[in-house]
Design an enzyme around this catalytic site. Structure first.
Site, short mmCIF file in Angstrom:
data_model
loop_
_atom_site.label_atom_id
_atom_site.label_comp_id
_atom_site.label_asym_id
_atom_site.label_seq_id
_atom_site.Cartn_x
_atom_site.Cartn_y
_atom_site.Cartn_z
N LYS A 13 0.85 -1.20 0.00
CA LYS A 13 0.00 0.00 0.00
C LYS A 13 0.89 1.26 0.00
O LYS A 13 1.97 1.22 -0.57
CB LYS A 13 -0.98 -0.05 1.18
CG LYS A 13 -1.74 -1.37 1.22
CD LYS A 13 -2.92 -1.37 2.15
CE LYS A 13 -3.57 -2.76 2.10
NZ LYS A 13 -4.83 -2.81 2.85
N GLU A 98 -9.50 -0.56 -1.89
CA GLU A 98 -9.19 0.83 -1.52
C GLU A 98 -9.26 1.75 -2.74
O GLU A 98 -9.40 2.97 -2.59
CB GLU A 98 -7.82 0.89 -0.82
CG GLU A 98 -7.94 0.35 0.61
CD GLU A 98 -6.69 -0.30 1.16
OE1 GLU A 98 -5.60 -0.08 0.64
OE2 GLU A 98 -6.84 -1.06 2.15
N GLU A 166 -11.07 -10.61 -1.50
CA GLU A 166 -10.84 -9.83 -0.29
C GLU A 166 -12.16 -9.20 0.17
O GLU A 166 -12.57 -8.16 -0.39
CB GLU A 166 -9.82 -8.73 -0.55
CG GLU A 166 -8.48 -9.24 -1.02
CD GLU A 166 -7.37 -8.22 -0.81
OE1 GLU A 166 -6.46 -8.51 -0.04
OE2 GLU A 166 -7.45 -7.12 -1.38
N GLY A 172 -7.78 -5.01 6.87
CA GLY A 172 -7.24 -4.14 7.90
C GLY A 172 -8.06 -4.07 9.18
O GLY A 172 -7.86 -3.19 10.01
N SER A 210 -6.85 -9.33 6.52
CA SER A 210 -6.41 -9.68 7.88
C SER A 210 -5.72 -11.04 7.99
O SER A 210 -5.88 -11.74 8.98
CB SER A 210 -7.59 -9.58 8.86
OG SER A 210 -8.03 -8.24 8.94
P1 PGA Z 1 -4.69 -6.52 5.33
O1 PGA Z 1 -4.86 -5.98 3.82
O2 PGA Z 1 -3.89 -7.81 5.24
O3 PGA Z 1 -3.93 -5.44 6.03
O4 PGA Z 1 -6.05 -6.75 5.87
C1 PGA Z 1 -5.09 -6.87 2.75
C2 PGA Z 1 -5.17 -6.10 1.46
O5 PGA Z 1 -5.69 -4.97 1.45
O6 PGA Z 1 -4.72 -6.58 0.41
#
Ligand code: PGA
Length: 250
Positions: A13, A98, A166, A172, A210
């Site tokens: 990210k 996102e 996802e 997150g 997560s």
């Molecule tokens: P995360 O993000 O492992 O922090 O939940 C996963 C992602 O956005 O690909």
């Protein structure tokens, strides 16, 4: 399956200045000389060339986090798929939640980005997932099939497309679907991929949201889960590597 299992990809990210990013990829590259599975990192585009240079001969995939659907032009701030290739990328994330939810990317745009990635010779990692309200109201499967239908090219291959499931509400947050739920959803995605792409049965399907060292082995042992896409836990070499080993990668 074109990519050896487990497929473990790290989405950095908007994290990583040069010194941190190079230290992180350096720690991974030193262990990734003979990989049994597939390991990849998706740093910010500012670090792509430096990360690629640090990877050297190690078997780590390096990818971008997004690409524009056009190859060039008056699109201030955007990066095209050929530019990613030019910086050393082999792959690109497309349709991450996102960007869909934070930046308003719709299913059709995501579909055009997959085509742009393929045109440039990149592996596209197509991210799909339902929101919490879609999950609660029982619309998950419908949402996923619309997302796949809009963005999976019929001629996609197991070499140029991966799917990352996802759930938006799991990214997150520290929350994950139950293992039964993940198994059912991946089974559904597998079936739909078979309808939308000739090579659908062989295209890898990753779980994301997560994932951490403590839940990685159970998730990756689930039927139709070929690997994971990791956000937060990919920013530290030890935790990212232990997720990879939890999937049987080393
Ligand atoms: P995360 O993000 O492992 O922090 O939940 C996963 C992602 O956005 O690909």
């Amino acid at each position: 399956m074109a990519f050896a299992k487990p497929v473990v990809l790290g989405n950095w990210k908007m994290n990583g200045l040069r010194s941190e990013g190079l230290a992180l990829v350096g720690a991974l590259a030193d262990r990734a000389i003979r990989l049994q599975g597939t390991l990849g990192v998706f740093p910010p585009s500012t670090l792509l060339s430096a990360v690629k240079a640090r990877v050297g001969n190690a078997g780590l995939i390096v990818g971008g986090q997004d690409c524009h659907d056009q190859t060039s032009g008056a699109y201030t701030g955007s990066i095209s798929a050929p530019m990613l290739v030019d910086s050393g990328a082999q792959a690109v994330l497309v349709g991450h939640s996102e960007r869909r939810h934070g930046l308003g990317e719709d299913d059709e745009l995501v579909g055009r980005k997959v085509l742009a990635a393929h045109e440039a010779g990149l592996i596209a990692v197509l991210c799909v997932g339902e929101t919490e309200s879609e999950y609660v109201s029982g619309e998950r499967d419908n949402r996923l099939s619309v997302q796949l239908n809009a963005a999976v090219p019929a001629n996609a291959t197991a070499e140029n497309l991966l799917i990352a499931y996802e759930p938006v509400w799991a990214i997150g947050t520290g929350r994950t679907p139950s293992i039964d739920d993940i198994a059912a959803t991946h089974g559904f995605l597998r079936q739909k991929l078979g309808e939308y792409a000739t090579a659908g049965a062989d295209i890898a399907i990753l779980y994301g949201g997560s994932v951490k060292p403590s839940n990685a082995s159970e998730i990756m042992a689930t039927k139709d889960v070929d690997g994971v896409l990791v956000g937060g836990a990919s920013l530290e070499a030890e935790s990212f590597w232990s997720i990879y080993t939890a999937g049987g990668g080393a």
